[in-house]
Design an enzyme around this catalytic site. Structure first.
Site, PDB file in Angstrom:
ATOM      1  N   ASP A  71      49.400  49.506  15.801  1.00 19.95           N
ATOM      2  CA  ASP A  71      48.952  50.899  15.729  1.00 19.95           C
ATOM      3  C   ASP A  71      47.985  51.045  14.562  1.00 19.95           C
ATOM      4  O   ASP A  71      48.032  50.276  13.597  1.00 19.95           O
ATOM      5  CB  ASP A  71      50.157  51.825  15.528  1.00 19.95           C
ATOM      6  CG  ASP A  71      49.864  53.269  15.878  1.00 19.95           C
ATOM      7  OD1 ASP A  71      50.277  53.697  16.973  1.00 19.95           O
ATOM      8  OD2 ASP A  71      49.213  53.960  15.079  1.00 19.95           O
ATOM      9  N   HIS A  98      48.017  53.452  12.489  1.00 17.90           N
ATOM     10  CA  HIS A  98      48.616  54.263  11.429  1.00 17.90           C
ATOM     11  C   HIS A  98      49.534  53.469  10.504  1.00 17.90           C
ATOM     12  O   HIS A  98      49.878  52.327  10.761  1.00 17.90           O
ATOM     13  CB  HIS A  98      49.397  55.417  12.057  1.00 17.90           C
ATOM     14  CG  HIS A  98      48.545  56.340  12.855  1.00 17.90           C
ATOM     15  ND1 HIS A  98      48.374  56.199  14.208  1.00 17.90           N
ATOM     16  CD2 HIS A  98      47.788  57.409  12.481  1.00 17.90           C
ATOM     17  CE1 HIS A  98      47.555  57.145  14.651  1.00 17.90           C
ATOM     18  NE2 HIS A  98      47.184  57.883  13.624  1.00 17.90           N
ATOM     19  N   SER A 157      45.927  62.513  11.858  1.00 16.63           N
ATOM     20  CA  SER A 157      47.226  62.201  12.443  1.00 16.63           C
ATOM     21  C   SER A 157      48.122  61.410  11.490  1.00 16.63           C
ATOM     22  O   SER A 157      49.325  61.317  11.712  1.00 16.63           O
ATOM     23  CB  SER A 157      47.044  61.411  13.749  1.00 16.63           C
ATOM     24  OG  SER A 157      46.222  60.287  13.547  1.00 16.63           O
TER      25      SER A 157
END
Length: 376
Positions: free
Chosen positions: A199, A201, A295
């Site tokens: 990912d 993030h 995000s």
């Protein structure tokens, strides 16, 4: 010198692809003509049907409606490409041991890009200062910088680390308060991963380290906040497919490629309201700190706002937004009425450096799917 793997890929992948194409197209045409009574009476799968181009026109129309085996094909071809070539679709860079990176992190950020962003940010700082609000910028380093060792040697570069340092230095030169999140993440990295493997993030561990760095920055700058009692608890962990996995294969077929979901511990905090008689924040005031960003902040799976609330020992209201980059959520905040309804003394701005120089940094683009910015 070409490897056996490369020779195999040269033969295997095209063979699978064209074999599937012939099968899928035949199935698509046959199923279509079979289910359309009028078409079945007036057309057949003859040589002239193909030569005259009618088959091409029908396929073009049918592709827009449905493609048989679409989901399996995405998974099968994705797995084959990943297994044979060690590659994914456009948008992802494959590292070692199932580490994935977004291609957005493999670019050189120019000094002009940094200067333009810093000028804009300084203007925003002044707008907030007019309201009595201090801006704290938290530049976030790229995953490809923090985990450069997981990349093929040819892709390892200091470009994003240089961009982080240059951006942070330029912000400080303008007199802004800047948190050094890169040092915090590097120091936290040996104890637990600070970014997710599949990912774009960070992990909750990375989010917690960043929150602590922001607290240290406020303390060093002499910024004091009203203190509140913050209670915290770990909740049931969640499992997710990393956003970059979809650039390799479909989630249904990912396990067959040796890929797994990311397991995330969930941390939740609550700041207890002060006694009414104390009137700590004033009658119409809200939380002392407001968090704006991407995000990295907006997605509750990372628990960033919770760790920030705990580190600062005060309440934090989160106005970050997903899918818009760091610029648009801040512009929305300034143009909306939130700051009129609340009176934070500090605004923390989480700002990934990989967005520097992008055309959509300060523009809302509704026609481009979020995949373009990997849900940031």
């Amino acid at each position: 010198m070409a490897t056996i793997r490369q020779h195999t890929a040269t033969l295997l992948v095209p063979t699978i692809f064209f074999g599937y194409t012939l099968y899928a197209n035949s199935t698509l045409l046959i199923s279509s003509t079979a289910t359309d009574a009028h078409a079945a009476e007036n057309k057949n799968l003859s040589l002239s049907y193909v030569i005259d181009g009618e088959a091409t026109r029908d396929l073009d129309a049918l592709y827009k409606k449905e493609l048989p085996h679409r989901e399996p094909s995405v998974g099968v071809f994705g797995n084959a490409r990943y297994a044979v070539l060690g590659a994914g679709r456009k948008g992802v860079v494959i590292g070692d041991d199932h580490w994935f990176f977004t291609t957005e992190e493999f670019k050189k950020v120019s000094q002009a890009d940094i200067s333009d962003a810093v000028e804009r940010i300084d203007g925003i700082r002044k707008q907030l200062a007019e309201r009595g609000i201090t801006l704290v910028v938290a530049p976030l380093p790229a995953k490809s910088d923090i985990y450069a060792e997981e990349l093929p040697g040819s892709l390892q570069s200091s470009a994003m680390a240089d961009a982080y340092e240059a951006f942070s230095a330029a912000l400080r030169d303008k007199g802004l308060t800047v948190a050094d999140t890169r040092t915090a993440l590097v120091q936290a990295k040996p104890f637990d991963p600070v970014f997710l493997k599949s990912d774009t993030h960070w992990t909750p561990h990375g989010a917690k380290a960043t929150a602590a760095a922001i607290q240290s920055t406020l303390q060093a700058a002499g910024l004091t906040l009203p203190q509140q009692q913050v209670t915290a608890q770990w909740q049931t962990p969640v499992s997710i497919w990393g956003d970059l996995t979809r650039y390799v294969t479909s989630p249904e077929y990912a396990p067959a490629a040796g890929l797994t979901q990311e397991n995330l511990p969930i941390y939740r905090t609550t700041a207890e309201s002060p006694d009414a008689g104390a009137d700590l924040f004033g009658d119409s005031a809200g939380a002392p700190v407001m968090l704006v960003g991407t995000s990295y902040s907006a997605n509750e799976n990372w628990s960033f706002v919770d760790f920030l609330r705990e580190s600062l020992s005060t309440d934090v209201v989160n106005v970050a937004k997903e899918g818009l980059g760091p610029g648009v959520p801040m512009l929305d905040l300034l143009e909306g009425g939130v700051l009129d309804e609340s009176t934070p003394s500090v605004v923390v701005w989480e700002f990934p450096v990989r967005f520097l120089g992008t055309k959509t940094l300060w523009k809302r683009v509704t026609s481009e799917p979020e995949g373009g910015h990997h849900n940031a």
